[in-house]
Design a protein around this motif. Structure first.
Motif, PDB file in Angstrom:
ATOM      1  N   VAL A 181       0.849  -1.193   0.000  1.00  0.00           N
ATOM      2  CA  VAL A 181       0.000   0.000   0.000  1.00  0.00           C
ATOM      3  C   VAL A 181       0.883   1.240   0.000  1.00  0.00           C
ATOM      4  CG1 VAL A 181      -1.810   1.259   1.217  1.00  0.00           C
ATOM      5  CG2 VAL A 181      -1.811  -1.252   1.221  1.00  0.00           C
ATOM      6  N   LEU A 182       0.781   2.040  -1.069  1.00  0.00           N
ATOM      7  CA  LEU A 182       1.626   3.225  -1.230  1.00  0.00           C
ATOM      8  C   LEU A 182       0.755   4.464  -1.457  1.00  0.00           C
ATOM      9  CD1 LEU A 182       3.647   0.831  -1.901  1.00  0.00           C
ATOM     10  CD2 LEU A 182       4.779   2.430  -3.444  1.00  0.00           C
ATOM     11  N   PRO A 183       0.462   5.252  -0.414  1.00  0.00           N
ATOM     12  CA  PRO A 183      -0.251   6.518  -0.623  1.00  0.00           C
ATOM     13  C   PRO A 183       0.633   7.517  -1.365  1.00  0.00           C
ATOM     14  CG  PRO A 183      -0.270   5.839   1.694  1.00  0.00           C
ATOM     15  CD  PRO A 183       0.717   4.983   0.997  1.00  0.00           C
ATOM     16  N   GLY A 184      -0.013   8.471  -2.023  1.00  0.00           N
ATOM     17  CA  GLY A 184       0.736   9.534  -2.673  1.00  0.00           C
ATOM     18  C   GLY A 184       1.239  10.549  -1.664  1.00  0.00           C
ATOM     19  N   LEU A 185       2.459  11.050  -1.888  1.00  0.00           N
ATOM     20  CA  LEU A 185       3.049  12.086  -1.045  1.00  0.00           C
ATOM     21  C   LEU A 185       3.602  13.170  -1.968  1.00  0.00           C
ATOM     22  CD1 LEU A 185       4.091  13.360   1.534  1.00  0.00           C
ATOM     23  CD2 LEU A 185       5.979  11.705   1.556  1.00  0.00           C
ATOM     24  N   ASN A 186       2.896  14.296  -2.005  1.00  0.00           N
ATOM     25  CA  ASN A 186       3.316  15.438  -2.812  1.00  0.00           C
ATOM     26  C   ASN A 186       4.266  16.280  -1.972  1.00  0.00           C
ATOM     27  OD1 ASN A 186       3.038  18.299  -3.881  1.00  0.00           O
ATOM     28  ND2 ASN A 186       1.888  17.169  -5.426  1.00  0.00           N
TER      29      ASN A 186
ATOM     30  N   GLU B 240       7.203   7.960  10.701  1.00  0.00           N
ATOM     31  CA  GLU B 240       6.017   7.882  11.560  1.00  0.00           C
ATOM     32  C   GLU B 240       4.937   7.019  10.914  1.00  0.00           C
ATOM     33  OE1 GLU B 240       2.348  10.713  13.197  1.00  0.00           O
ATOM     34  OE2 GLU B 240       4.005  11.594  12.055  1.00  0.00           O
ATOM     35  N   TRP B 241       4.651   7.257   9.642  1.00  0.00           N
ATOM     36  CA  TRP B 241       3.609   6.502   8.946  1.00  0.00           C
ATOM     37  C   TRP B 241       4.010   5.043   8.787  1.00  0.00           C
ATOM     38  CZ3 TRP B 241      -0.426   8.653   5.264  1.00  0.00           C
ATOM     39  CH2 TRP B 241      -0.847   9.926   5.682  1.00  0.00           C
ATOM     40  N   LEU B 242       5.284   4.777   8.518  1.00  0.00           N
ATOM     41  CA  LEU B 242       5.740   3.396   8.363  1.00  0.00           C
ATOM     42  C   LEU B 242       5.625   2.642   9.679  1.00  0.00           C
ATOM     43  CD1 LEU B 242       7.138   1.293   6.451  1.00  0.00           C
ATOM     44  CD2 LEU B 242       9.304   2.087   7.435  1.00  0.00           C
ATOM     45  N   ARG B 243       6.101   3.231  10.766  1.00  0.00           N
ATOM     46  CA  ARG B 243       6.091   2.547  12.071  1.00  0.00           C
ATOM     47  C   ARG B 243       4.682   2.401  12.628  1.00  0.00           C
ATOM     48  NH1 ARG B 243      11.080   1.538  14.097  1.00  0.00           N
ATOM     49  NH2 ARG B 243      12.864   2.713  13.244  1.00  0.00           N
ATOM     50  N   ALA B 244       3.752   3.234  12.151  1.00  0.00           N
ATOM     51  CA  ALA B 244       2.349   3.104  12.557  1.00  0.00           C
ATOM     52  C   ALA B 244       1.617   2.047  11.725  1.00  0.00           C
ATOM     53  CB  ALA B 244       1.648   4.451  12.420  1.00  0.00           C
ATOM     54  N   ASP B 245       2.340   1.357  10.854  1.00  0.00           N
ATOM     55  CA  ASP B 245       1.738   0.360   9.950  1.00  0.00           C
ATOM     56  C   ASP B 245       0.630   0.971   9.100  1.00  0.00           C
ATOM     57  OD1 ASP B 245       3.397  -1.720  10.736  1.00  0.00           O
ATOM     58  OD2 ASP B 245       2.078  -2.326  12.372  1.00  0.00           O
ATOM     59  N   ALA B 246       0.798   2.245   8.766  1.00  0.00           N
ATOM     60  CA  ALA B 246      -0.177   2.926   7.919  1.00  0.00           C
ATOM     61  C   ALA B 246       0.169   2.791   6.443  1.00  0.00           C
ATOM     62  CB  ALA B 246      -0.247   4.411   8.289  1.00  0.00           C
ATOM     63  N   VAL B 247       1.406   2.428   6.135  1.00  0.00           N
ATOM     64  CA  VAL B 247       1.871   2.353   4.751  1.00  0.00           C
ATOM     65  C   VAL B 247       2.907   1.241   4.622  1.00  0.00           C
ATOM     66  CG1 VAL B 247       1.563   4.846   4.385  1.00  0.00           C
ATOM     67  CG2 VAL B 247       3.793   3.968   5.088  1.00  0.00           C
ATOM     68  N   ASP B 248       3.139   0.851   3.374  1.00  0.00           N
ATOM     69  CA  ASP B 248       4.324   0.056   3.042  1.00  0.00           C
ATOM     70  C   ASP B 248       5.376   0.939   2.389  1.00  0.00           C
ATOM     71  OD1 ASP B 248       3.517  -2.759   3.734  1.00  0.00           O
ATOM     72  OD2 ASP B 248       1.865  -2.209   2.406  1.00  0.00           O
ATOM     73  N   GLY B 249       4.978   2.117   2.010  1.00  0.00           N
ATOM     74  CA  GLY B 249       5.867   3.077   1.385  1.00  0.00           C
ATOM     75  C   GLY B 249       5.046   4.229   0.835  1.00  0.00           C
ATOM     76  N   PHE B 250       5.635   4.972  -0.094  1.00  0.00           N
ATOM     77  CA  PHE B 250       4.953   6.142  -0.653  1.00  0.00           C
ATOM     78  C   PHE B 250       5.195   6.225  -2.157  1.00  0.00           C
ATOM     79  CE2 PHE B 250       5.681   7.331   3.770  1.00  0.00           C
ATOM     80  CZ  PHE B 250       4.457   7.885   4.131  1.00  0.00           C
ATOM     81  N   MET B 251       4.217   6.802  -2.851  1.00  0.00           N
ATOM     82  CA  MET B 251       4.386   7.202  -4.227  1.00  0.00           C
ATOM     83  C   MET B 251       4.677   8.696  -4.211  1.00  0.00           C
ATOM     84  SD  MET B 251       4.447   5.598  -7.130  1.00  0.00           S
ATOM     85  CE  MET B 251       3.377   4.172  -6.895  1.00  0.00           C
TER      86      MET B 251
END
Length: 443
Positions: free
Chosen positions: A278-283, A387-398
């Protein structure tokens, strides 16, 4: 024994001239319709930064607002996204000037045939030695219908039904040949093992395809599949089919809920939860100092024309013309869009949650298309990602770049070393294929 931290998976999102509507006007921006050498430089830059992939967005139409510009200079100023290189052709060329980075491109299931998509991506995968990926989309832009003999865009539900069968045909064709089935034994005269050849013979509501595919098996089993739908049909399709999902969340709790939901859906389809990244977008705009990053942002925002950015919302308004309403007033009631259900829901929730006017919402959307926005220093950006990775909110980012090439160059030079110091990003590529580098289960 301490468990090592999970590693971020990162993609560089390419949608020339950038994710910001006015980005192409920055003094250090490459031309909006970048030439191949520009793409090659950007791909090599992303590879120096050890990113997992470059990811190309695509549509099969020119936006209606651009077609209707005529001599309106103000409109033309905001209509830079009208020409681009066809991405699969581009991927094949980039494959020979890169060695490690994944090459992912968008191809619609609504206005293509499965055989074409299977063969083209299998060919790019062969040229790149296992680095290709297909971003499976159902076409959000209604203007695409007019280029394929249609008077209107297919219904949202029908598009997803077609996409599901489309995926089955494409992956069935990719499985035409077992690994090692192509023998090429000169002494015996046997070119292939017939037991390793599989004829698809697919017949369904949308497609009738015999097969087999006339391209050998992929070096990575099959090209990876990405999906970006966040509606209910989109999530179900991604859970059944995709190796990664590109999504839009702006809050860490919201992102964790989305990832948890997707992992549960993946399990319900009989797959391992780690089979979907799961990779949310990060602008982002990052610079060595906070003031430098803010100055870049202020310059970008100063070039945004409110009257022109309203069309960026048009595919999500269900046909309502927002120009008929006060820009500083609230959104009017909107009917269900036939374009992107998930993105429309996100837009409405954002406007209500933050009490945004039409002007504010349009500016937010034209800046980042609804994705998370970061402006600041390398350390602060690394802290957010960790923070987002350690919160298990993402596997990474786009990574969405407002323009090219300065933002990505700053990320590679300034942020990647900070992520590596924190132990959450690689210092070398782990494998030779995109599947291996993403840490996906082997096929």
């Amino acid at each position: 024994m301490t468990t090592p931290p999970r590693q971020l998976k990162l993609g560089a999102f390419f949608t020339p001239p950038g994710s910001h509507y006015a980005g192409w006007r920055m003094p250090d921006a490459r031309p909006a319709d970048m030439e191949f050498e520009d793409y090659a430089d950007m791909a090599r830059m992303a590879e120096r930064g050890l990113l997992d992939m470059i990811f190309f967005q695509d549509t099969a139409a020119v936006a209606a607002a651009a077609v209707d510009t005529k001599d309106d200079l103000e409109v033309q100023t905001g209509a830079a996204r009208v020409v681009r290189i066809e991405p699969l052709t581009l991927l094949a060329a980039l494959a020979v000037v890169t060695k490690h980075i994944g090459l992912v491109a968008t191809a619609t299931t609504t206005y293509n045939e499965p055989w074409h998509i299977a063969r083209r991506f299998a060919s790019v995968d062969a040229i790149s030695k296992g680095r290709a990926g297909w971003n499976l989309v159902t076409s959000q832009f209604e203007q695409e219908a007019f280029n394929f003999g249609q008077d209107e865009h297919a219904n949202h539900a029908v598009r997803y039904e077609r996409a599901s069968e489309f995926y089955d045909v494409v992956t069935g064709l990719w499985n035409s040949w077992d690994e090692g089935a192509i023998i090429r034994d000169k002494d015996s005269g046997r070119y292939f093992d017939p037991a390793g050849l599989h004829v698809l013979r697919h017949e369904g509501p949308f497609f009738k395809v015999r097969g087999p595919l006339n391209v050998a098996r992929s070096p990575q089993g099959r090209p990876i599949v990405a999906q970006a739908g966040s509606s209910e049909p989109g999530r179900n399709l991604a859970a059944r089919t995709a190796d990664l999902t590109f999504t839009a969340q702006t809050d860490v709790a919201e992102a964790r809920a989305f990832r948890d939901d997707m992992r549960a859906r993946v399990v319900a389809h009989g797959r391992h939860p780690d089979a979907l990244k799961v990779l949310p977008g990060l602008n982002f705009l990052v610079a060595e100092t906070e003031s430098d990053a803010r100055a870049m942002q202020e310059r970008l925002m100063s070039m945004m024309v409110d009257r022109i950015i309203l069309p960026t919302l048009s595919r999500l308004t269900g046909g309502v013309d927002l120009r008929a309403y006060p820009l500083d007033g609230p959104l009017p009631p909107l009917p269900q869009s036939n374009s992107a259900h998930g993105r429309q829901a996100m837009l409405l929730e954002m406007a209500e949650r933050e009490n945004l006017s039409i002007r504010q919402l349009a500016r937010r959307f034209a800046t980042a298309n609804g994705h998370l926005v970061f402006v600041g220093t390398p350390k602060a950006m690394a802290e957010l990602m960790e923070e987002w990775l350690r919160a298990d909110a993402v596997d990474g980012f786009m990574l969405l770049q407002p323009y090219f090439p300065t933002p990505l160059d700053n990320f590679v030079r300034l942020v990647v070393p900070e992520l590596q110091r924190r132990g959450i990003f690689r210092t070398a590529y782990e494998g030779t294929t995109l599947r291996e580098n993403l840490g996906l289960p082997p096929l």
